[in-house]
Structures are given as C-alpha cells and as structure tokens.
Design a protein around this motif. Structure first.
Motif, PDB file in Angstrom:
ATOM      1  N   ALA A   1      42.176  52.223  42.682  1.00  7.88           N
ATOM      2  CA  ALA A   1      43.234  53.001  42.023  1.00  7.88           C
ATOM      3  C   ALA A   1      44.130  53.681  43.054  1.00  7.88           C
ATOM      4  O   ALA A   1      45.356  53.755  42.887  1.00  7.88           O
ATOM      5  CB  ALA A   1      42.600  54.039  41.102  1.00  7.88           C
TER       6      ALA A   1
ATOM      7  N   ALA B   1      53.181  46.126  44.583  1.00  7.92           N
ATOM      8  CA  ALA B   1      52.366  46.657  43.482  1.00  7.92           C
ATOM      9  C   ALA B   1      51.929  45.552  42.528  1.00  7.92           C
ATOM     10  O   ALA B   1      50.801  45.548  42.028  1.00  7.92           O
ATOM     11  CB  ALA B   1      53.146  47.716  42.726  1.00  7.92           C
ATOM     12  N   GLU B   2      52.810  44.596  42.285  1.00  6.71           N
ATOM     13  CA  GLU B   2      52.484  43.501  41.363  1.00  6.71           C
ATOM     14  C   GLU B   2      51.281  42.704  41.865  1.00  6.71           C
ATOM     15  O   GLU B   2      50.423  42.297  41.077  1.00  6.71           O
ATOM     16  CB  GLU B   2      53.697  42.580  41.196  1.00  6.71           C
ATOM     17  CG  GLU B   2      53.477  41.491  40.162  1.00  6.71           C
ATOM     18  CD  GLU B   2      54.709  40.633  39.943  1.00  6.71           C
ATOM     19  OE1 GLU B   2      54.632  39.700  39.121  1.00  6.71           O
ATOM     20  OE2 GLU B   2      55.744  40.883  40.603  1.00  6.71           O
TER      21      GLU B   2
ATOM     22  N   SER C   1      52.514  51.355  44.495  1.00  5.00           N
ATOM     23  CA  SER C   1      53.514  51.496  43.426  1.00  5.00           C
ATOM     24  C   SER C   1      54.901  51.841  43.961  1.00  5.00           C
ATOM     25  O   SER C   1      55.905  51.669  43.265  1.00  5.00           O
ATOM     26  CB  SER C   1      53.068  52.578  42.428  1.00  5.00           C
ATOM     27  OG  SER C   1      53.009  53.849  43.052  1.00  5.00           O
TER      28      SER C   1
ATOM     29  N   THR D   1      40.639  42.850  41.004  1.00  5.84           N
ATOM     30  CA  THR D   1      39.686  43.029  39.911  1.00  5.84           C
ATOM     31  C   THR D   1      38.336  43.507  40.463  1.00  5.84           C
ATOM     32  O   THR D   1      37.950  43.158  41.579  1.00  5.84           O
ATOM     33  CB  THR D   1      39.452  41.712  39.150  1.00  5.84           C
ATOM     34  OG1 THR D   1      38.915  40.725  40.049  1.00  5.84           O
ATOM     35  CG2 THR D   1      40.756  41.194  38.556  1.00  5.84           C
TER      36      THR D   1
ATOM     37  N   LYS E   1      46.430  51.106  44.554  1.00  4.73           N
ATOM     38  CA  LYS E   1      47.492  50.770  43.606  1.00  4.73           C
ATOM     39  C   LYS E   1      48.539  51.871  43.543  1.00  4.73           C
ATOM     40  O   LYS E   1      49.729  51.602  43.362  1.00  4.73           O
ATOM     41  CB  LYS E   1      46.882  50.520  42.226  1.00  4.73           C
ATOM     42  CG  LYS E   1      46.063  49.232  42.141  1.00  4.73           C
ATOM     43  CD  LYS E   1      45.484  49.010  40.754  1.00  4.73           C
ATOM     44  CE  LYS E   1      44.716  47.697  40.676  1.00  4.73           C
ATOM     45  NZ  LYS E   1      44.148  47.447  39.322  1.00  4.73           N
TER      46      LYS E   1
ATOM     47  N   ASN F   1      48.002  44.908  41.849  1.00  6.31           N
ATOM     48  CA  ASN F   1      47.484  45.058  40.481  1.00  6.31           C
ATOM     49  C   ASN F   1      46.632  43.871  40.041  1.00  6.31           C
ATOM     50  O   ASN F   1      45.994  43.917  38.984  1.00  6.31           O
ATOM     51  CB  ASN F   1      48.637  45.262  39.498  1.00  6.31           C
ATOM     52  CG  ASN F   1      49.216  46.673  39.574  1.00  6.31           C
ATOM     53  OD1 ASN F   1      48.508  47.625  39.898  1.00  6.31           O
ATOM     54  ND2 ASN F   1      50.506  46.817  39.285  1.00  6.31           N
TER      55      ASN F   1
END
Length: 331
Positions: free
Chosen positions: A264, A277-278, A271, A284, A267, A281
C-alpha cells in the motif's frame, strides 16, 4: 596483469549464460550457504539495451576492448562465449569477526595450462597477485586477499569469491565437507526454482537475522518467514514472483497484513506518476497453505507505454531546464 584479470572477471559476471541449476553445481555449493542466486544472462544479453551498453562501454574505453581482445587471443578464453553458467551463494550466518562466506561457481571451457602459462609470462602480475597451487588446484591470489581470489577446480569449473567461500567450495570438491543437499528444507526450495527465468534465487533466513527483525515493529511479522524463493522473467511480459514459507499457519495472516502494508505504501508513492501507478497496482498478495505469495505480471505493451511516457517526461524536464537557464538573470 591483475587488473586485466579483474576486467575478465567483471565480464564473466555479466556475460554468463546460465540455463539451469545443474546437479554438479548443487553438489559443489557448501552446506553453510543460505542464499543462492542464478543469473540467466543469455536472456539479459539478448536485451537491446544491454547489448548497447556493452558496445558503448568498449567504444568509450577502447583500452578495455584492446585488453579484452589481447587476453582472448593469448589464452584462447573468451568470456563472452566460453562461460556457460554462473551461480552465486552466500551465508548470513557469520560469526563475529569472521569473514563472510560468499562465492560463485562459474562453468565454462578453460584451457588451464594455456591460461597459467600466459599469466607466468607477465611480470606485472607479480605486483598485484600470486599464482600458486592450493591442495592441488591452481589459484590466483591477490596481494590483498580481502579482494577475493579464484581457483581452477578443473577445466570446467572455476570458484571465485572470498577466501572462506572459495575454501568452502574446495572442501566440498575434495569430499572434506558436506554440500547444500544436506540442508534438506533449503535444498527442497532450491529444487523448486524456475531455472529458465532471467533471474531466480532462494534464501533461508538465519536465526540471528530473524531475531533482529523481530525487534523491529515495522518488520516484526517477517521474522515468521523461514525460507523464500523468487524469480524474474522478461521474455515478453515482465513477471516477478515471490513465495515465502511461513513457520506456522497461524502466522500467515500476520505476514500478509504487514506485506500488504508495504505494498500500500509503494502504491501511495507511485500514485504521483499515473503511468507507474497503473503498473504498481498490478501487484498481488495471496496465500496458500503456509505460503505467502506476491506477484506482478506486466504486459509488454504496458511496459512500452510506460517507457514512452517516462522518456517524454524526461525530455520535457530537460527542455524546461534549458528554458529556465536561458531566462535566468545574468550578473
């Protein structure tokens, strides 16, 4: 001469073409090793960016290119072609005041007699290193042994690294010490590695390291990790996989929570740049049994898109800097 040998050694590190963990390699890795890394540089060298970097490097420093060609001609050894695989190992379990155990086993085609004869002819070599025989093996030992040294195990394998690392390989080769196969849990993880990946590796977290991590509130959960393995691939998509084996099923959720916290945070920083950021994201975090896994699979088109955007942004920043410099008041 020693500086020339160091050039060849450096080239060896970046020109290996490892394809898999051969049984011969595992049999020579010392039992005390708790981290192993394999580079499949045949894939790395196939990357246009890497090829350009090597060619540009020789173009900028023609003396290095000349030295490389000279050594290749005299020894018959071409590190760009004759090295077939490279495996690095180390141990995090080091006694206070002792030298870290670190070394590498390089597989290739070596004409030892020819290489040794060339070294013996170079008087400058004696200023930097010594050519000697240790327990029947030809070895190159620099005057400052902290720089590490190399040893020809035979015409196929060379051991390089710290003195303790090379000595450990030698002991295994002579049958005087056990190899990593005797560390059952770690060897089981090594056997699962994706050896066709661009880079792959595995590690066993030493007790002392886990105890230190446990005292850090920002990483305490990671003290529950016993072993980990990872691989990175860039065949078409960019794929990264990390799998950590947890000491107890009841600690899996704790590890996942802390790992998700770090993801997090990454990310959040990413951002600020939408294109980055894409991709971030796409990270996983999952679990299966006592394993916690983190993965990233970025499509090739997304990577190309990101590269184009970053290059455009860099160009704009350069143009803005030129404009600012041109408009700056002059004294």
């Amino acid at each position: 001469m020693f500086k020339r040998l160091m050039l060849v050694a450096a080239l060896m590190v970046v020109t290996v073409a490892g394809q898999s963990f051969a049984a011969d390699f595992l049999k020579m890795i010392p039992e005390d090793a708790d981290f192993v890394l394999q580079l499949n540089v045949s894939k790395i060298l196939a990357m246009p960016e890497v090829q350009k970097q090597i060619n540009d490097g020789f173009a900028k420093e023609p003396e290095k290119k000349k030295t490389y060609e000279e050594l290749k001609g005299k020894t018959g050894f071409d590190p760009l072609k004759d090295i077939s695989s490279f495996v690095l190992f180390s141990s995090g379990s080091v006694k206070e005041g002792a030298e870290a155990l670190a070394g590498a086993i390089v597989e290739g085609k070596y004409d030892i007699e020819k290489i040794i004869s060339v070294i013996k002819e170079d008087e400058d070599f004696k200023k930097d290193a010594e050519l000697t025989v240790i327990d029947g093996f030809n070895a190159i030992v620099p005057k400052n042994t902290k720089d590490g040294y190399g040893m020809f195990l035979d015409n196929q394998f060379v051991a390089v690294g710290s003195q303790s690392g090379v000595d450990a390989i030698k002991a295994v080769k002579l049958g005087k010490a056990k190899n990593v196969e005797n560390k059952k849990d770690f060897y089981a993880i090594l056997s699962k590695l994706d050896t066709k990946a661009t880079v792959c590796g595995a590690g066993l977290l030493p007790k002392a390291f886990k105890e230190k991590v446990a005292k850090n509130p920002n990483a305490a959960a990671f003290a529950n990790i016993n072993l980990f393995r990872f691989d990175f691939n860039n065949d078409t998509n960019m794929v990264f996989n990390l799998s950590a084996e947890i000491d107890d099923a009841k600690n899996v959720e704790t590890v996942m929570t802390q790992l998700n916290g770090y993801v997090a945070m990454i990310k959040m920083f990413a951002s600020q740049e939408p294109a980055v950021a894409e991709i971030v994201n796409m990270l996983t975090v999952t679990s299966e049994g006592t394993s916690v896994k983190m993965g990233l699979n970025v499509p090739a088109e997304k990577l190309a898109e990101l590269k184009a955007k970053l290059e455009e942004k860099a160009k704009q920043m350069q143009e803005q800097k030129k404009a600012n410099d041109a408009n700056a008041p002059r004294e």
